[in-house]
Design an enzyme around this catalytic site. Sequence first.
Site, PDB file in Angstrom:
ATOM      1  N   HIS A 194       0.830  -1.191   0.000  1.00 17.03           N
ATOM      2  CA  HIS A 194       0.000   0.000   0.000  1.00 17.03           C
ATOM      3  C   HIS A 194       0.873   1.253   0.000  1.00 17.03           C
ATOM      4  O   HIS A 194       2.066   1.202   0.324  1.00 17.03           O
ATOM      5  CB  HIS A 194      -0.912   0.008   1.225  1.00 17.03           C
ATOM      6  N   GLU A 214       1.020   3.860   1.968  1.00 14.88           N
ATOM      7  CA  GLU A 214       1.608   4.248   3.241  1.00 14.88           C
ATOM      8  C   GLU A 214       2.884   3.455   3.518  1.00 14.88           C
ATOM      9  O   GLU A 214       3.876   4.011   3.993  1.00 14.88           O
ATOM     10  CB  GLU A 214       0.607   4.031   4.387  1.00 14.88           C
ATOM     11  N   CYS A 228      -5.940   1.485   6.097  1.00 17.86           N
ATOM     12  CA  CYS A 228      -6.624   0.237   6.447  1.00 17.86           C
ATOM     13  C   CYS A 228      -6.227  -0.209   7.852  1.00 17.86           C
ATOM     14  O   CYS A 228      -5.132   0.078   8.334  1.00 17.86           O
ATOM     15  CB  CYS A 228      -6.315  -0.846   5.424  1.00 17.86           C
ATOM     16  N   CYS A 276      -2.105  -0.765   7.553  1.00 18.66           N
ATOM     17  CA  CYS A 276      -1.357   0.491   7.456  1.00 18.66           C
ATOM     18  C   CYS A 276      -1.396   1.262   8.779  1.00 18.66           C
ATOM     19  O   CYS A 276      -0.454   1.990   9.108  1.00 18.66           O
ATOM     20  CB  CYS A 276      -1.912   1.350   6.329  1.00 18.66           C
ATOM     21  N   ARG A 329      -7.395   3.938 -21.953  1.00 18.79           N
ATOM     22  CA  ARG A 329      -7.405   2.533 -21.563  1.00 18.79           C
ATOM     23  C   ARG A 329      -6.498   2.263 -20.370  1.00 18.79           C
ATOM     24  O   ARG A 329      -6.806   1.422 -19.522  1.00 18.79           O
ATOM     25  CB  ARG A 329      -6.971   1.658 -22.745  1.00 18.79           C
ATOM     26  N   LEU A 342      -7.864  -4.231 -28.195  1.00 18.83           N
ATOM     27  CA  LEU A 342      -8.240  -3.851 -26.830  1.00 18.83           C
ATOM     28  C   LEU A 342      -7.063  -3.842 -25.850  1.00 18.83           C
ATOM     29  O   LEU A 342      -7.230  -4.106 -24.667  1.00 18.83           O
ATOM     30  CB  LEU A 342      -9.326  -4.811 -26.285  1.00 18.83           C
ATOM     31  N   GLY A 390     -20.575  -1.936 -28.868  1.00 16.74           N
ATOM     32  CA  GLY A 390     -21.147  -1.050 -29.872  1.00 16.74           C
ATOM     33  C   GLY A 390     -22.451  -0.386 -29.451  1.00 16.74           C
ATOM     34  O   GLY A 390     -22.721  -0.207 -28.267  1.00 16.74           O
ATOM     35  N   SER A 415     -28.129   0.021 -24.089  1.00 16.76           N
ATOM     36  CA  SER A 415     -28.570  -0.696 -22.885  1.00 16.76           C
ATOM     37  C   SER A 415     -27.982  -0.082 -21.625  1.00 16.76           C
ATOM     38  O   SER A 415     -28.666   0.038 -20.598  1.00 16.76           O
ATOM     39  CB  SER A 415     -28.180  -2.176 -22.977  1.00 16.76           C
TER      40      SER A 415
END
Length: 376
Positions: free
Chosen positions: A58, A60, A83, A92, A193, A213, A307, A313
């Site tokens: 993490h 920290e 956390c 942490c 992306r 992709l 698409g 939707s």
Amino acid sequence: MENQANNKKTDYRFLKTAISLGYRSIGHTWPNPSVGCVIVKNNHIVGTGSTAIRGRPHAEKVALDQAKFDAVDSTVYVTLEPCCHFGKTTPCTTELIQAKVKRVVCPLKDPNPKVNGKGFDTLRKNGIIVDNSPILLKEIRKLNQNFITSVEKNRPYIALKLAMSLNGKIATQKRKSNWISGEKSRNFVQHLRSNYDSIMIGTKTAFYDNPRLNLRDQYLDLPQPAKIIIDKDLKLSKKLNLTKSKTNEKIFFVHDLNLENDQIKSLEIQGIKTIGVSTLENGNLNLDEIFKKLSNLGLTSVLVEGGGELATSLIKFKLADKLILFTAGIILDTNGIDGFQLSMPDIIDLNSYNRYELEKSLKIGNDVAHFWNINN
């Protein structure tokens, strides 16, 4: 009063730095959020950190390891509540207590029920000053929007991206879409992306475009986003050139859960994971179920690249959180494929109709990219 104003200016400056550090790893830390941390002593930065790729260590911990003994009596600026629960690593909060830091500045409480204020309480009980002043809270919430959405809505943050002509078409009537947008826009999409855990496309986009992709060019060495392909009957795998993918990429095919096991096993042999979901009365796959299952896999953000049917939707069922529209200086024929196929009531009051919030517009080459926030 003057000292108080100076303290706020100092807190603002170092929190701003922590936010910028958090963005360094955005899209590469799932299932964990991308957090930034700055440790300051005597008004000098002695340690910085951001969540490591794949979520550990993490932020920290990274910053404390850099600060070493200078962390004693320091102020820690962090973009999400530390956390306090044991997982694969030490909490942490324990790391901060053992380092003997003096003060922790963090405006944002972790929505995860395992934390949700308990981290702050643990620090206070151990004599550490905790400052939850809402400095830069809006910016910090934006940095953590993927994680917050995944916890509060039990689904990833969903951004919908479309490249459209001036008259709203995403392809010709023969479904040719290469290329509506210009080269500079396509390069910019690589940057987009890189900020998301995964990329999703619908069946027809996969069939007609067979897009890679993936991240290329200057983004090639970054962790590749997971690929999610909606393929109800699992027929696409025989037609797609999956050899375009790097061997370490995660590929998921989403299908009807009632399919024969043989079809599923043939994909698993190729190293492709499958996700079975139920179908709706209209025969389409249940999108709510898809995104919940993706969230259960640890994905906190999805960039949907088409698409038209999938885009429609997502808007219709109020699942998209952001809309990214690339508008190109081209007009396609009237029988081309519409980006959206929504039906509107005959009588509608446009003054009270739901409107999206324009976050920003960018001119990219000869195209314009509009970023709209959707308040569902």
